[in-house]
Design a protein around this motif. Structure first.
Motif, short mmCIF file in Angstrom:
data_model
loop_
_atom_site.label_atom_id
_atom_site.label_comp_id
_atom_site.label_asym_id
_atom_site.label_seq_id
_atom_site.Cartn_x
_atom_site.Cartn_y
_atom_site.Cartn_z
N GLU A 35 0.82 -1.21 0.00
CA GLU A 35 0.00 0.00 0.00
C GLU A 35 0.86 1.26 0.00
OE1 GLU A 35 -3.45 0.72 0.01
OE2 GLU A 35 -3.68 -1.36 -0.60
N SER A 36 2.00 1.22 0.68
CA SER A 36 2.84 2.41 0.78
C SER A 36 3.50 2.79 -0.54
CB SER A 36 3.91 2.24 1.87
OG SER A 36 4.94 1.36 1.43
N LEU A 37 3.43 1.92 -1.52
CA LEU A 37 3.98 2.26 -2.84
C LEU A 37 3.15 3.34 -3.53
CD1 LEU A 37 4.95 -1.23 -4.31
CD2 LEU A 37 6.49 0.56 -3.48
N CYS A 38 1.89 3.47 -3.14
CA CYS A 38 1.04 4.49 -3.77
C CYS A 38 1.62 5.87 -3.46
CB CYS A 38 -0.39 4.40 -3.27
SG CYS A 38 -1.45 5.68 -3.97
N ASP A 39 1.87 6.65 -4.51
CA ASP A 39 2.44 7.99 -4.33
C ASP A 39 1.39 9.09 -4.27
OD1 ASP A 39 1.60 8.35 -6.94
OD2 ASP A 39 3.60 8.24 -7.80
N SER A 40 0.11 8.70 -4.30
CA SER A 40 -1.00 9.65 -4.26
C SER A 40 -1.01 10.60 -5.45
CB SER A 40 -1.01 10.46 -2.96
OG SER A 40 -1.15 9.60 -1.86
N CYS A 41 -0.68 10.08 -6.62
CA CYS A 41 -0.73 10.93 -7.81
C CYS A 41 -2.16 11.14 -8.27
CB CYS A 41 0.11 10.35 -8.94
SG CYS A 41 -0.59 8.90 -9.77
N GLY A 42 -3.05 10.18 -8.00
CA GLY A 42 -4.45 10.28 -8.37
C GLY A 42 -4.76 9.89 -9.81
N LYS A 43 -3.76 9.56 -10.59
CA LYS A 43 -3.98 9.27 -12.01
C LYS A 43 -4.80 8.00 -12.22
CE LYS A 43 0.17 11.74 -13.31
NZ LYS A 43 1.58 11.61 -13.67
N CYS A 44 -4.73 7.06 -11.31
CA CYS A 44 -5.52 5.84 -11.48
C CYS A 44 -7.01 6.11 -11.27
CB CYS A 44 -5.03 4.74 -10.55
SG CYS A 44 -5.09 5.15 -8.81
N CYS A 45 -7.35 7.23 -10.65
CA CYS A 45 -8.75 7.57 -10.39
C CYS A 45 -9.36 8.45 -11.47
CB CYS A 45 -8.86 8.25 -9.03
SG CYS A 45 -8.34 7.20 -7.66
N LEU A 46 -8.67 8.61 -12.55
CA LEU A 46 -9.18 9.40 -13.67
C LEU A 46 -9.93 8.50 -14.63
CD1 LEU A 46 -6.06 11.60 -14.45
CD2 LEU A 46 -8.05 12.19 -13.04
N HIS A 47 -10.92 9.06 -15.29
CA HIS A 47 -11.59 8.33 -16.36
C HIS A 47 -10.61 8.22 -17.51
CE1 HIS A 47 -15.75 8.13 -14.84
NE2 HIS A 47 -15.37 9.20 -14.14
N LYS A 48 -10.59 7.03 -18.11
CA LYS A 48 -9.68 6.76 -19.21
C LYS A 48 -10.48 6.25 -20.40
CE LYS A 48 -7.32 4.66 -15.66
NZ LYS A 48 -8.06 5.45 -14.76
N LEU A 49 -9.95 6.49 -21.57
CA LEU A 49 -10.54 5.97 -22.80
C LEU A 49 -9.53 5.05 -23.46
CD1 LEU A 49 -11.96 9.34 -24.19
CD2 LEU A 49 -13.25 7.50 -23.10
N GLU A 50 -10.03 3.98 -24.05
CA GLU A 50 -9.14 3.04 -24.74
C GLU A 50 -9.53 2.96 -26.20
OE1 GLU A 50 -7.56 -1.58 -24.43
OE2 GLU A 50 -8.83 -0.77 -22.86
N ALA A 101 4.50 3.61 -9.07
CA ALA A 101 5.48 2.81 -8.32
C ALA A 101 5.17 1.31 -8.41
CB ALA A 101 5.53 3.25 -6.86
N TYR A 102 3.90 0.95 -8.45
CA TYR A 102 3.56 -0.47 -8.57
C TYR A 102 4.13 -1.02 -9.88
CZ TYR A 102 0.25 0.43 -4.81
OH TYR A 102 -0.31 0.78 -3.62
N ARG A 103 3.94 -0.27 -10.92
CA ARG A 103 4.45 -0.68 -12.24
C ARG A 103 5.98 -0.68 -12.25
NH1 ARG A 103 2.15 1.97 -17.66
NH2 ARG A 103 2.63 0.18 -18.91
N LEU A 104 6.60 0.38 -11.72
CA LEU A 104 8.06 0.49 -11.72
C LEU A 104 8.71 -0.66 -10.95
CD1 LEU A 104 8.40 4.34 -11.14
CD2 LEU A 104 8.82 3.08 -13.27
N VAL A 105 8.20 -0.94 -9.76
CA VAL A 105 8.76 -2.02 -8.95
C VAL A 105 8.56 -3.36 -9.65
CG1 VAL A 105 8.56 -3.29 -6.77
CG2 VAL A 105 8.60 -0.79 -6.76
N ASP A 106 7.38 -3.57 -10.21
CA ASP A 106 7.11 -4.82 -10.92
C ASP A 106 8.07 -5.01 -12.09
OD1 ASP A 106 5.38 -7.21 -11.20
OD2 ASP A 106 4.86 -6.28 -13.13
N GLU A 107 8.46 -3.91 -12.74
CA GLU A 107 9.36 -3.97 -13.89
C GLU A 107 10.83 -3.90 -13.49
OE1 GLU A 107 7.95 -0.87 -16.50
OE2 GLU A 107 6.07 -1.93 -16.91
#
Length: 146
Positions: A21-36, A92-98
């Motif tokens: 949980e502490s990896l979350c940097d509170s950027c908020g980008k994951c809470c944005l609506h996205k289009l694919e 950070a989740y993505r960075l650490v995973d990679e």
């Protein structure tokens, strides 16, 4: 011998829930609506935020019950990070995973819980509330976050 910090020494699967949980940097980008894009799979972020995102702290106001409030909200787990292709490049989740390093502005590196905001890497003050826009017009709100 220098001690390695947990995000370097451990895989996501080896972390405790609190470490993960502490990896979350509170950027908020994951809470944005996205289009694919259906043709090529490209993901486009909008500046329209979930109604539960606090626009100052970039934290969910209903975090512990977010699945009930927004059934489509994704809960990241160590095993789901790889499949969550829309996470921002700075996540950070993505960075650490990679196997990559966390940026200097990440709170775990800087020691400052506000460093993501101070570095301009969060959506604080940059987004619109989803109730203030017509969600059928999301393409009008596409942005590229640096």
């Amino acid at each position: 011998m220098p001690v390695k910090v947990f995000w370097i020494a451990k895989t996501l699967q080896e972390m405790t829930p609190a470490e993960f949980e502490s990896l979350c940097d509170s950027c908020g980008k994951c809470c944005l609506h996205k289009l694919e894009d259906d043709d090529n799979g490209d993901v486009y972020y909008t500046k329209v935020a979930c109604r539960f995102l606090d626009h100052d702290s970039c934290r969910c106001q209903t975090y512990s019950t977010r699945q009930q409030a927004v059934p489509a909200c994704v809960t990241l787990t160590p095993d789901s990070v790889k499949d969550t292709y829309w996470l921002p490049d700075t996540c950070a989740y993505r960075l650490v995973d990679e196997g990559l390093s966390l940026p200097n502005w990440h709170p775990l590196v800087s020691g400052d819980p506000e460093s993501t905001h101070k570095a301009g890497m969060s959506v604080a003050g940059k987004v619109l509330h989803e109730n203030s826009v017509n969600l059928d017009d999301l393409e009008d709100y596409v942005v590229r976050w640096v």
